[in-house]
Design an enzyme around this catalytic site. Structure first.
Site, mmCIF file in Angstrom:
data_model
loop_
_atom_site.group_PDB
_atom_site.id
_atom_site.type_symbol
_atom_site.label_atom_id
_atom_site.label_comp_id
_atom_site.label_asym_id
_atom_site.label_seq_id
_atom_site.Cartn_x
_atom_site.Cartn_y
_atom_site.Cartn_z
ATOM 1 N N CYS A 128 1.213 -1.452 -0.448
ATOM 2 C CA CYS A 128 0.096 0.212 -0.400
ATOM 3 C C CYS A 128 1.038 1.605 -0.088
ATOM 4 O O CYS A 128 1.547 1.291 0.639
ATOM 5 C CB CYS A 128 -0.503 0.073 1.404
ATOM 6 S SG CYS A 128 -1.981 1.231 1.484
ATOM 7 N N MET B 149 -4.515 5.007 -5.011
ATOM 8 C CA MET B 149 -3.438 4.349 -4.328
ATOM 9 C C MET B 149 -2.244 4.873 -4.450
ATOM 10 O O MET B 149 -2.033 5.286 -6.287
ATOM 11 C CB MET B 149 -3.812 2.750 -4.645
ATOM 12 C CG MET B 149 -5.296 2.561 -4.471
ATOM 13 S SD MET B 149 -6.749 2.857 -5.723
ATOM 14 C CE MET B 149 -5.232 1.462 -7.332
#
Length: 395
Positions: free
Chosen positions: A104, A317
């Site tokens: 992430c 993201m």
């Protein structure tokens, strides 16, 4: 009938970039959860509140979106010349699994800050005032991330005036460097797993689409917005309220995953929702962001939208932003062409919440494209710290 009481596990709830997650020090986890396996996965699912057939996460720390269903483990680094090892788990919302296949990028910011909060960085390396360079080993993808964390009076400086579209309040800026972000540890070792900058991707039930498939930041399948009936200005509700649209995107993602060699059968995609990402790009036009702010065509190089865990992301993201920046730096990719073509070392793209700038240094060596570094700015803030409680028999 007696029931097993709850246990307390030391934890910190942190926003990083446009995501947030529950952070743990490895040594604070229950002993059987300090190693990978079923116990760890069950603990994290119970912490987040998954699997939840209501998709609400009422009975857990999750927020029922891909951006808020995350757990992180940090520990002293096992690697030379690194401060911490950072392991990231994307917890499925409605299914019983944790996806460990990728990173992430947003929480990479929080990993740098948490390394200091948690006492995992050598105090001799932390300035009283200035910037602490935290060397992170991203254990999921075996890559190095450098976080430049601001420090005031020996502590992480969290407040500031850096504004990030998709985050309501300003905070202190943290600069992230993703070193050698291509390949992501996947088999094949190429930034473009198919060997092509643009492929004809056959998608069952949809047809053949032009696609750029890249492994940089995170494996990502890029298609043109116009080719799938969109403008690139779409917001979450335009996509996420349409089950047929979501099914089409998943079909494209699965076809891309097969073509990239990430899975061997289409069925495997159900347990690998985190990677690859599926994104669509378009040339700049004016649009209204989710906050009501106008994004002008002249303010961005291209438009980009990406899905995470089966839903359109509310912003972008961090890892997909690395993929966008890298693909934009390679002349001839769909992302590069949407940005106007030519050689580029940075792009600013429009996403549902606003804009984001990402830089990438891409070069061609012996006919193969590679990227040495991608850079972007995010912020991080501790929201709560103490203990998270879960039933003692949950894992």
């Amino acid at each position: 009938m007696a029931h097993v009481p709850q246990i307390k596990v030391p934890a910190t709830y942190i926003r990083g970039g446009t995501s947030k997650g529950v952070f743990f020090r490895l040594q604070d986890l229950p002993e059987r959860c300090q190693v990978p396996g079923e116990a760890r996965d069950k603990l994290f699912m119970r912490v987040i509140g998954s699997p939840d057939p209501y998709s609400a996460h009422i009975d857990g720390m999750g927020g029922a979106t891909s951006s808020t269903s995350k757990c992180v483990i940090l520990s002293k680094s096992s690697q030379p010349d690194h401060d911490v090892d950072y392991l990231y788990g994307q917890v499925s919302i409605d299914k019983a699994f944790v996806d460990w296949s990728g990173n992430c990028g947003n929480l990479s910011t929080a990993a740098g800050a948490f390394a200091l909060h948690a006492g995992l960085v050598d105090p001799a390396r932390i300035p009283q005032n200035g910037t602490c360079v935290v060397r992170i080993w991203q254990a999921n993808i075996q890559k190095t991330i450098i976080a430049h964390v601001p420090v005031t009076n020996g502590q992480v400086q969290e407040t500031g005036d850096f504004e990030l579209d998709g985050v309501t309040f300003p905070a202190a800026e943290i600069v992230l460097e993703f070193l050698d972000p291509s390949d992501d540890g996947e088999e094949g070792g190429s930034m473009f797993p198919t060997g092509n900058l643009v492929d004809d991707l056959e998608v069952p039930g949809i047809g053949t689409l032009k696609a750029t498939m890249i492994s940089a930041g995170i494996p990502t399948v890029f298609v043109e917005a116009e080719a799938i009936g969109y403008k690139g200005t779409e917001l979450r509700e335009d996509i996420n309220t349409n089950p047929e649209a979501l099914a089409r995107f998943e079909a494209i993602r699965v076809a891309g995953a097969l073509r990239m060699g990430l899975i061997k059968t289409a069925e495997e995609a159900a347990t690998r929702q985190h990677t690859p990402k599926i994104a669509f790009v378009a040339k700049p036009v004016d649009y209204l962001s989710s906050s009501g702010k106008t994004v002008s065509a002249g303010d961005v190089d291209l438009l980009a939208r990406a899905l995470s865990m089966g839903k359109l992301h509310h912003a972008m993201m961090g890892t997909a932003a690395v993929a966008i920046g890298t693909a934009a730096a390679v002349p001839g990719t769909l992302v590069n062409l949407a940005a106007g073509g030519g050689e580029r070392s940075a792009v600013r793209f429009g996403h549902p919440s606003g804009t984001l700038r990402v830089g990438a240094e891409a070069t061609q060596v012996n006919g193969e494209w590679t990227v040495t570094k991608a850079i972007m700015s995010r912020s991080a803030r501790v929201l709560m710290e103490g203990w998270v409680r879960v039933p003692g028999d949950a894992f």
